[in-house]
Design a protein around this motif. Structure first.
Motif, short mmCIF file in Angstrom:
data_model
loop_
_atom_site.label_atom_id
_atom_site.label_comp_id
_atom_site.label_asym_id
_atom_site.label_seq_id
_atom_site.Cartn_x
_atom_site.Cartn_y
_atom_site.Cartn_z
N PRO A 221 0.82 -1.22 0.00
CA PRO A 221 0.00 0.00 0.00
C PRO A 221 0.85 1.26 0.00
N MET A 222 1.99 1.20 0.71
CA MET A 222 2.82 2.40 0.79
C MET A 222 3.41 2.75 -0.55
N ARG B 223 -8.56 6.70 -3.26
CA ARG B 223 -8.81 5.38 -2.66
C ARG B 223 -10.29 5.06 -2.65
N GLU C 174 -12.03 1.92 -4.40
CA GLU C 174 -12.84 0.96 -3.67
C GLU C 174 -14.24 0.86 -4.27
N TYR D 229 -4.36 2.87 -9.52
CA TYR D 229 -4.28 2.32 -8.17
C TYR D 229 -4.78 0.88 -8.15
N PHE E 195 -12.13 10.66 6.17
CA PHE E 195 -10.78 10.91 6.65
C PHE E 195 -10.13 12.12 5.99
#
Lengths: 451, 492
Positions: B67-68, B97, B101, B153, B454
């Motif tokens: 993920p990083m 993200r 998703e 991604y 977030f």
């Protein structure tokens, strides 16, 4: 000692008192002594009284949840309503929604009232409101399972509405329902008559222990079963991870670690982790496991991982204590007959320390079982845990609740009928905790060796 | 869940390796185990561990690192001028993200095909509406750069997963082959295996460090994000806590800190006298029988889960206090001082009960550690027992007792469930213990549950609060342990 005690022993003291008579000062000091002692006893007593209040309160408020009011009712499953075509085709039967079953209930009430000679002004539809909102669905499920019963009269055992249940348990009274729209005094009169006729009865409710949670509307049907499964899966994860990792870490620190700064850092870290507030572990779980590693929200796997990190220090501390209690002579003897250090530890020290390790693990698990705060953050609260998982993978990965989270969820809901469920849930939780702790104590007594 | 099956396959492979290695070692020795350097099972273990451990290690590191790496590559794709004022790159990435998703969800629900997802563009499709259909709500229109970043991604995550399986499988098989070929009757298998196991033990011990690092880093990054959106001066020195999900919130920790400390002080006022006197009585006065049943009973209070105390506060203590201090004419005192069941006093009292055993058993240990000779000296001079306790034992044990109280205080500050259920949700400075007040932990829970975004300071503030709480409790603990340890050394 600044004030030297007055010497009662010398008869020639300035008070001139006899040996047998206490001076006022001695009396004062003795009184102070008695007071001090009383404070201590009062402190212990108040601690114990709190415990008693807590326990009495839990059982007083929670035992009711294990009983539920049921109503037995003979319902005629009218063919005209349920299977208009009369061919018992399951697809056609399934088309009839729960609304289609409501009139059957009304009919059944009408028959019952007529048969038992009960007098009431209520319409049959209002009488049907005495039952849980799930009654129609219960009939529908039965009919779909046994389509051949259509046209016959079947005796059902329905849950009653939570207000009727509350009335039977004394929680709801005629005075308290003045502003309650979901039940009226005439309905309660009918309940009284039905109780007299033997149709409404309180029975043991196993569904509370084994069943699933229900929506806000049906407190009478809510149960702990599914969240218990969630807790079980979390505990499996904790056991599978925390036990091996904790034991390995303790063996390293106790038997192999050289005395250097790395070991010091690890030791300080472990003792500090034991004191980190549990909610911080929840934040860790949310940001690492869910936001960063994209594990599913509310999954018992994530809960288990968070609780593992929380339980590790407990297990490490108790494991180290039991490793330490194995006397060095055991190691020396093993080394003396040619075992390597690793063999001495794994073949001799570890088995001897096993009962202590097991005890510590069980206590750690009991702690993890009751922990709530981190579960709130990883989303194990706020939805209805209605379906038990159908496989191990689903048990770990699909959203579920856990026992303490389920209790919190019930305590948050508006209907007071859920409070009884919450207390009942606490009884179940405490039964688990007491059992685990008793097993730990028995293990310790049974296998503990004094060297 | 391919990772799960990968792990299962790894374990199966290493189990097979165990038998193969053992077999080969015995063969090399002509079936006579005495010819071998080590016991046969060590050869098996050597093969099993060589194939399992490196592969499993790479798998775990890969899961953390992927993920990083993807994040940094994809975030490099977003040009600087695309980042709107007042937000940061990290916030745009969280959009990316979410879109990614959302696309995954769309495939899972069958609303889009794989090809469609990879070729879709903002020019001819309304991505927000399409994702809305499958239940993924997006805050704003999807810009083309964000969409292409999201597609990238997804692609990178998928190829990453494939490569991970390949690398791990190759590593496991190579490890197995290497160890298998090295197996020979003169091979020092035990020494190799023991070195390996020692390394594993060290690794297990360092998980504690990893956890601490994880806690600090996870909160630090989000806290930095928060401070880029919200001024740190307002957070530390402001006076109002008023989150507002339309933005422009006032988020200051001071009112929360006040509530936290107030409740903790009330709790300590209950717990310290009772706990301390209980400890004194148990260690100085109580007979063996009283001690052996009173001490474990008191400690039960520490073993009860906090959710039970929370419920007790919400449903029993709160309403009881309202009955006494509230309800106007109907109440016991005929006053109207308390309107709701949640208050500082409710939470404080219940938390105090929870803390009694902490204070009592810690102080009990400390009082017992005071040497008997000091008591004997005092009693020999004619002091009564209580005078001995007050003037000799307690002063000697004082540092330790202070340490115990500080530990209890740190526990009180970090306690969550009791205050979530018993303290209320209103952030204010007030001295009235019958009013509802809120605490740091309560706000963390309320900002992080439900729908969280977030990218908004209202959510991110929870991490800043968490970090403050962590630093606060850690500081208290270290200080307390320092005091306790220093005191213990005096008499040892």
């Amino acid at each position: 000692m600044t004030d030297t005690p007055d010497t009662n022993a010398t008869p020639h003291s300035k008070h001139g008192a006899s040996l047998l008579e206490l001076t006022p000062r001695t009396k004062r000091r003795n009184a102070a002594e008695r007071r001090f002692r009383m404070y201590g006893m009062a402190a212990i007593a108040s601690g114990l009284i709190m415990l008693v209040i807590l326990v009495v309160n839990i059982f007083g408020a929670g035992m009711g949840a294990f009983q539920q009011t049921f109503m037995t009712l003979d319902v005629e499953l009218l063919e005209a309503k349920l299977d208009k075509k009369g061919n018992r085709d399951i697809a056609d039967i399934k088309k009839v929604s729960t609304f289609g079953y409501a009139p059957l209930l009304a009919n059944a009430f009408e028959t019952l009232v007529a048969k038992d000679g009960i007098e009431t002004d209520l319409s049959p539809k209002k009488m049907g409101k005495l039952l849980s909102k799930g009654a129609a669905a219960q009939m529908r499920n039965y009919v779909i399972k046994n389509p051949d019963e259509i046209g016959k009269t079947v005796t059902f055992k329905f849950l009653t509405n939570s207000r009727v249940d509350g009335y039977m348990k004394g929680r709801v009274t005629r005075d308290s329902i003045a502003n309650d729209k979901s039940i009226s005094v005439t309905q309660l009169d009918l309940v009284d008559q039905l109780v007299a006729a033997g149709a409404i009865k309180k029975r043991v409710n196993l569904d509370f222990i084994l069943g699933s949670d229900a929506s806000d509307q049906r407190p009478e049907a809510a149960g702990m079963g599914v969240s218990m499964v969630g807790s079980l899966f979390m505990m499996l994860v904790v056991l599978a991870l925390a036990l091996p990792i904790g034991v390995a870490a303790s063996i390293y620190l106790e038997e192999f670690a050289p005395k250097n700064w790395i070991t010091d850092v690890i030791e300080v870290n472990i003792s500090n982790l034991a004191a980190v507030p549990s909610i911080v572990f929840g934040i860790l779980g949310l940001s690492v496991f869910i936001n960063y590693m994209h594990l599913p929200m509310s999954a018992p796997l994530v809960g288990g991982l968070v609780l593992t990190l929380m339980t590790l220090p407990t297990i490490i501390i108790s494991t180290r204590a039991s490793l330490k209690s194995v006397p060095p002579s055991i190691r020396d003897a093993a080394l003396g007959v040619g075992a390597s250090k690793m063999q001495a530890v794994f073949h001799h020290v570890l088995p001897l320390a096993a009962p202590g390790i097991l005890t510590g693990t069980i206590i750690g698990l009991a702690q993890a079982l009751g922990e709530t705060a981190p579960l709130l953050l990883i989303g194990m609260v706020g939805f209805i845990a209605s379906n038990p998982p159908d496989s191990i993978a689903a048990g770990l990965m699909s959203p579920n609740s856990a026992m303490p989270a389920q209790i919190y969820e019930w305590a948050k809901r508006a209907d007071p009928a859920f409070y009884e469920r919450a207390w009942g849930g606490i009884i179940i939780l405490l039964v688990f905790l007491i059992t685990m702790n008793t097993v730990a104590v028995i293990l310790r007594r049974r296998f503990e060796r004094r060297w | 869940m391919p990772t799960f099956w990968l792990v299962v396959a790894l374990f199966a492979l290493s189990a097979a390796g165990f038998f193969l290695g053992r077999q080969r070692a015995l063969q090399a020795a002509g079936g006579d185990a005495r010819q071998l350097h080590s016991l046969p099972s060590y050869y098996g273990l050597n093969v099993a561990l060589t194939s399992l451990v490196p592969a499993l290690g790479v798998l775990v590191i890969w899961l953390f690192a992927q993920p990083m790496i993807i994040e940094s590559t994809v975030s490099g794709m977003i040009p600087d001028d695309l980042i709107p004022e007042a937000t940061t790159r990290g916030l745009v990435m969280s959009d990316v993200r979410r879109v990614a998703e959302g696309l995954d969800t769309a495939i899972a629900q069958g609303a889009m095909t794989r090809d469609e997802v990879n070729t879709i563009s903002t020019d001819d499709t309304d991505v927000r509406a399409r994702l809305g259909e499958v239940g993924v709500a997006l805050g704003s229109e999807v810009r083309s750069e964000v969409l292409s970043a999201a597609q990238r991604y997804r692609r990178m995550s998928q190829t990453g997963a494939v490569w991970m399986s390949i690398v791990v499988a190759v590593l496991a098989i190579a490890g197995l082959a290497l160890a298998y070929l090295k197996t020979d009757k003169d091979f020092r298998a035990r020494n190799t295996v023991e070195r390996g196991i020692l390394l594993l033990l060290l690794l297990a011990a360092s998980i504690a460090i990893l956890t601490t690092v994880g806690i600090v880093l996870s909160m630090l990054f989000e806290t930095m994000n928060f401070f880029s959106l919200h001024s740190w001066k307002d957070f530390f020195f402001g006076s109002t806590w008023a989150p507002n999900f339309r933005g422009d919130s006032e988020l200051s920790i001071l009112p929360l800190l006040w509530g936290t400390l107030y409740i903790s002080v009330v709790a300590l006022l209950v717990a310290v006298p009772i706990g301390l006197f209980a400890a004194i009585y148990l260690s100085e006065y109580a007979s063996y029988t009283v001690r052996s049943f009173a001490k474990p009973l008191l400690e039960i209070l520490a073993g009860i889960p906090t959710i039970v105390y929370g419920l007790f506060a919400l449903l029993t203590v709160g309403p009881a206090l309202v009955k006494v201090f509230g309800r106007g004419e109907d109440g016991l005192l005929g006053v109207e001082w308390m309107s709701g069941a949640t208050s500082v006093l409710t939470a404080g009292l219940v938390m105090g009960v929870m803390l009694i055993p902490f204070v009592s058993s810690l102080s009990d240990d400390i009082i017992n550690a005071v040497p008997q000779t000091m008591r004997d000296g005092s009693l020999g001079l004619g002091a009564t027992k209580s005078e001995t306790v007050r003037q000799v034992v307690l002063p000697a044990a004082l540092p330790g007792i202070v340490g115990a109280i500080l530990l209890a205080a740190s526990r009180a500050i970090g306690e969550t469930m009791i205050v979530v259920m018993g303290a209320g949700a209103i952030a204010k400075f007030s001295g009235n213990p019958l009013e509802a007040m809120t605490t740091i932990t309560t706000r963390i829970v309320s900002q992080l549950t439900g729908d969280t975004d977030f990218a908004s300071p209202e959510t991110l503030v929870a991490f800043a609060l968490g970090l403050t709480l962590f630093v606060l409790t850690l500081g208290l603990n270290i200080f307390a342990l320092y005091i306790v340890r220093k005191y213990r050394e005096q008499y040892e």
